[in-house]
Design a protein around this motif. Sequence first.
Motif, PDB file in Angstrom:
ATOM      1  N   THR A  85       0.835  -1.197   0.000  1.00  0.00           N
ATOM      2  CA  THR A  85       0.000   0.000   0.000  1.00  0.00           C
ATOM      3  C   THR A  85       0.875   1.254   0.000  1.00  0.00           C
ATOM      4  O   THR A  85       2.106   1.172  -0.030  1.00  0.00           O
ATOM      5  CB  THR A  85      -0.918   0.021   1.232  1.00  0.00           C
ATOM      6  OG1 THR A  85      -0.134   0.319   2.400  1.00  0.00           O
ATOM      7  CG2 THR A  85      -1.621  -1.317   1.421  1.00  0.00           C
ATOM      8  N   VAL A  86       0.239   2.404   0.101  1.00  0.00           N
ATOM      9  CA  VAL A  86       0.976   3.668   0.139  1.00  0.00           C
ATOM     10  C   VAL A  86       1.753   3.825   1.447  1.00  0.00           C
ATOM     11  O   VAL A  86       2.576   4.736   1.563  1.00  0.00           O
ATOM     12  CB  VAL A  86       0.033   4.870  -0.049  1.00  0.00           C
ATOM     13  CG1 VAL A  86      -0.572   4.859  -1.443  1.00  0.00           C
ATOM     14  CG2 VAL A  86      -1.062   4.896   1.019  1.00  0.00           C
ATOM     15  N   LEU A 142       8.684  -1.407   1.708  1.00  0.00           N
ATOM     16  CA  LEU A 142       9.579  -2.233   0.893  1.00  0.00           C
ATOM     17  C   LEU A 142      10.066  -1.384  -0.284  1.00  0.00           C
ATOM     18  O   LEU A 142       9.310  -1.050  -1.198  1.00  0.00           O
ATOM     19  CB  LEU A 142       8.830  -3.468   0.401  1.00  0.00           C
ATOM     20  CG  LEU A 142       9.638  -4.756   0.204  1.00  0.00           C
ATOM     21  CD1 LEU A 142      10.374  -5.138   1.484  1.00  0.00           C
ATOM     22  CD2 LEU A 142       8.717  -5.889  -0.226  1.00  0.00           C
ATOM     23  N   LYS A 143      11.344  -1.024  -0.267  1.00  0.00           N
ATOM     24  CA  LYS A 143      11.854   0.004  -1.165  1.00  0.00           C
ATOM     25  C   LYS A 143      11.800  -0.368  -2.652  1.00  0.00           C
ATOM     26  O   LYS A 143      11.730   0.516  -3.507  1.00  0.00           O
ATOM     27  CB  LYS A 143      13.284   0.377  -0.770  1.00  0.00           C
ATOM     28  CG  LYS A 143      13.380   1.094   0.566  1.00  0.00           C
ATOM     29  CD  LYS A 143      14.812   1.517   0.877  1.00  0.00           C
ATOM     30  CE  LYS A 143      14.892   2.260   2.193  1.00  0.00           C
ATOM     31  NZ  LYS A 143      16.274   2.682   2.518  1.00  0.00           N
ATOM     32  N   THR A 182       8.380   1.105  -3.890  1.00  0.00           N
ATOM     33  CA  THR A 182       7.883   2.442  -3.574  1.00  0.00           C
ATOM     34  C   THR A 182       7.789   3.343  -4.805  1.00  0.00           C
ATOM     35  O   THR A 182       6.899   4.172  -4.908  1.00  0.00           O
ATOM     36  CB  THR A 182       8.746   3.117  -2.498  1.00  0.00           C
ATOM     37  OG1 THR A 182      10.129   3.038  -2.883  1.00  0.00           O
ATOM     38  CG2 THR A 182       8.567   2.453  -1.151  1.00  0.00           C
ATOM     39  N   GLY A 183       8.705   3.206  -5.741  1.00  0.00           N
ATOM     40  CA  GLY A 183       8.685   4.051  -6.936  1.00  0.00           C
ATOM     41  C   GLY A 183       8.191   3.349  -8.172  1.00  0.00           C
ATOM     42  O   GLY A 183       8.291   3.886  -9.279  1.00  0.00           O
ATOM     43  N   MET A 184       7.604   2.164  -8.003  1.00  0.00           N
ATOM     44  CA  MET A 184       7.205   1.337  -9.136  1.00  0.00           C
ATOM     45  C   MET A 184       6.003   1.911  -9.884  1.00  0.00           C
ATOM     46  O   MET A 184       5.923   1.847 -11.118  1.00  0.00           O
ATOM     47  CB  MET A 184       6.873  -0.073  -8.639  1.00  0.00           C
ATOM     48  CG  MET A 184       6.527  -1.060  -9.731  1.00  0.00           C
ATOM     49  SD  MET A 184       6.194  -2.701  -9.051  1.00  0.00           S
ATOM     50  CE  MET A 184       4.495  -2.504  -8.509  1.00  0.00           C
ATOM     51  N   ILE A 185       5.055   2.476  -9.163  1.00  0.00           N
ATOM     52  CA  ILE A 185       3.841   3.037  -9.756  1.00  0.00           C
ATOM     53  C   ILE A 185       3.790   4.518  -9.408  1.00  0.00           C
ATOM     54  O   ILE A 185       3.824   4.894  -8.241  1.00  0.00           O
ATOM     55  CB  ILE A 185       2.589   2.310  -9.242  1.00  0.00           C
ATOM     56  CG1 ILE A 185       2.616   0.836  -9.675  1.00  0.00           C
ATOM     57  CG2 ILE A 185       1.319   2.986  -9.749  1.00  0.00           C
ATOM     58  CD1 ILE A 185       1.509  -0.004  -9.080  1.00  0.00           C
ATOM     59  N   ASP A 245      10.372   6.022   1.020  1.00  0.00           N
ATOM     60  CA  ASP A 245      11.629   6.702   0.697  1.00  0.00           C
ATOM     61  C   ASP A 245      11.563   7.502  -0.597  1.00  0.00           C
ATOM     62  O   ASP A 245      12.522   8.168  -0.962  1.00  0.00           O
ATOM     63  CB  ASP A 245      12.766   5.668   0.588  1.00  0.00           C
ATOM     64  CG  ASP A 245      12.559   4.691  -0.560  1.00  0.00           C
ATOM     65  OD1 ASP A 245      11.405   4.256  -0.762  1.00  0.00           O
ATOM     66  OD2 ASP A 245      13.531   4.352  -1.250  1.00  0.00           O
ATOM     67  N   LYS A 246      10.431   7.447  -1.300  1.00  0.00           N
ATOM     68  CA  LYS A 246      10.343   8.100  -2.608  1.00  0.00           C
ATOM     69  C   LYS A 246       9.386   9.297  -2.567  1.00  0.00           C
ATOM     70  O   LYS A 246       8.288   9.229  -2.030  1.00  0.00           O
ATOM     71  CB  LYS A 246       9.846   7.116  -3.671  1.00  0.00           C
ATOM     72  CG  LYS A 246      10.753   5.916  -3.933  1.00  0.00           C
ATOM     73  CD  LYS A 246      12.034   6.304  -4.604  1.00  0.00           C
ATOM     74  CE  LYS A 246      12.783   5.091  -5.129  1.00  0.00           C
ATOM     75  NZ  LYS A 246      13.001   4.023  -4.144  1.00  0.00           N
TER      76      LYS A 246
END
Length: 610
Positions: free
Chosen positions: A266-267, A271-272, A275-278, A312-313
């Motif tokens: 979720t938001v 899990l790093k 985090t920036g995948m979508i 982290d993103k």
Amino acid sequence: MTTKQFLPLPYGQDDFDNLKADGCYFVDKTSSLKDVIDTDKAYVMLFTRPRRFGKSLFMTMTESFLKINSDNPGDTTLQQKSFKDTKILDDKEFCNKYMGQHPVICLTLKGVQGKTFKAAYYKLAELIVAKAKEYSFLKDSPALNDDDKETYANLSRKSYLRKYNEESLSDATSSIINLATMLYKHFKKQVYVLIDEYDVPLAKAQEYKYHEDMVALISSLFDFFKTPPKDPKTNELYVKKIIMTGCLKVAKNSIFTGVNNLYVNTVTSQLKQYTGMIGFTKEDTYKFLKDYELDDFAQKVKDNYDGYKFYDKEMFCPWDVVNFIKENFDFKQQGLMSKVKANNYWETSTSSSAVYEYLGYLTDSDTQKMQDLVDGKSISFKLNDSMNYDCLSQHLPNDFWSLLLHTGYLTVDWDKTDVLNPEDSSSDDIAVKLPNLEIKDCFEKNIKKRFSDVFVNLKLPGKFIKSLVKGQQEDISNILFDMLQKYVSIRDTATKAPLENYYHGFINGIFTNCEGIISEYHSNYESGSGYPDISFKAERNTKAVIIEIKATSKAEEMDELAAKALSQIEEKNYALPFLKQSKITDIYAYGIAFCKKDCSLVVKNLKTKL
């Protein structure tokens, strides 16, 4: 004007193959494919993100990468073309193992909706038929037996599935696993199932009041998640992995009950690799702006569309970024800098119907939290990370804030959340804030919209206040009664929250539209020896109004409760601060008792200046 050639913008593009075929600009997220497809061994993976963050594009990209060529299995010509110059092609071992090597069932449920359950089911039936016809080669496959071919024929006929009887319903809800089984038999390869926007049918069902029926339907459709069928000869699962996207994790109802190997991201997940995948990272966004020579406006874009923090993103909504570039590119090229605007694009892409479910139940604490958010502050609450559409009927404040977080109105303030949750703590408190100026604008408009439209159209604020400051009991009763009949449902009051909270929120909603008519408005503000529900001044501060609210489920108790409410105002001296002000000529005290769609009220003038 520059002579540089610019790629077409991916405006409204959520199909990867079409985007690439059209030569559109592409923000490369392909490096995440390995984590999702291979590294993570979860059987079911669910990624929840707000609307318009690029979930559908990621899913169609995954489909395109994996999908086997039905005419020439093993041929990856299409993938080599579509994924040219992307990061994933650098990992040759992974590509050799997975690219173009598996049958895929990819479907989106965002169209499975309607004002009735039957209408929504018909949409599902149409989706199943269209998906079955994509695999037309199955009807003549030598790997399928007669029963398989009969099942395939049924799934390919809209007239059959629309019969809406026990047999057709059974085939419809078994359609995904039956198609997967047939594809496995035909290709002798495990199948990947991709389901995009899985929770849209549930959201629409909640809005149109057939939620339980939809939960039962979707639960049956996903039933194979719990005990995945295997090839009896090889003991291999027909379905290798299920990947899903949506806005909310549904956990409290039966949809995922019994699904053991389930991973939900979720938001709020940390899990790093995901985090920036979508969505667009800050780096993605700034490069995009630079590639279209709009990097001079990076700060404007940051102020209006940045602020989401997925652990982290630092994240941007792709819909906003693409729209900003689309609307302002020509202005920049023509040197018309003053015309470059950061408009609100998110407002028209999201629905607030679920948010409206809570408006009547907001407490004074929640109202203050809203104001704190608008003022740029962070607020905290206990996160319901499994917030789902079943929760709406309970109208719990923490669920309201959780809903706003998961649907994109809020973002996590990680620094303050860490303070709330020391390392040795098991607390689920979370700090959140409005991410940016665009969402602040949406927040203010959408939270007030339900009441604003009603009262402005009916011109009620002036009438209501005028009646209150004159003690016109009958007029006030009529206004409230009409409002209750038209805008409050008995179902709305069927809540685990205290009934008084609902009606207090309802009255607060009226007064939110009385700015400029009243002053010193207070809700549960200390006065005398207690805290009156509502108090304010009007008519140049010469009139004061005090309201105490009661609620009951029994109509015969209303008159008695209204009288008790009025007595409470007098006994606890709520009028004391007003009595000390010589300018105030009248102090009207109201005891109001509500029961479902009706009310009873009594009034007394506590100060009459001769």
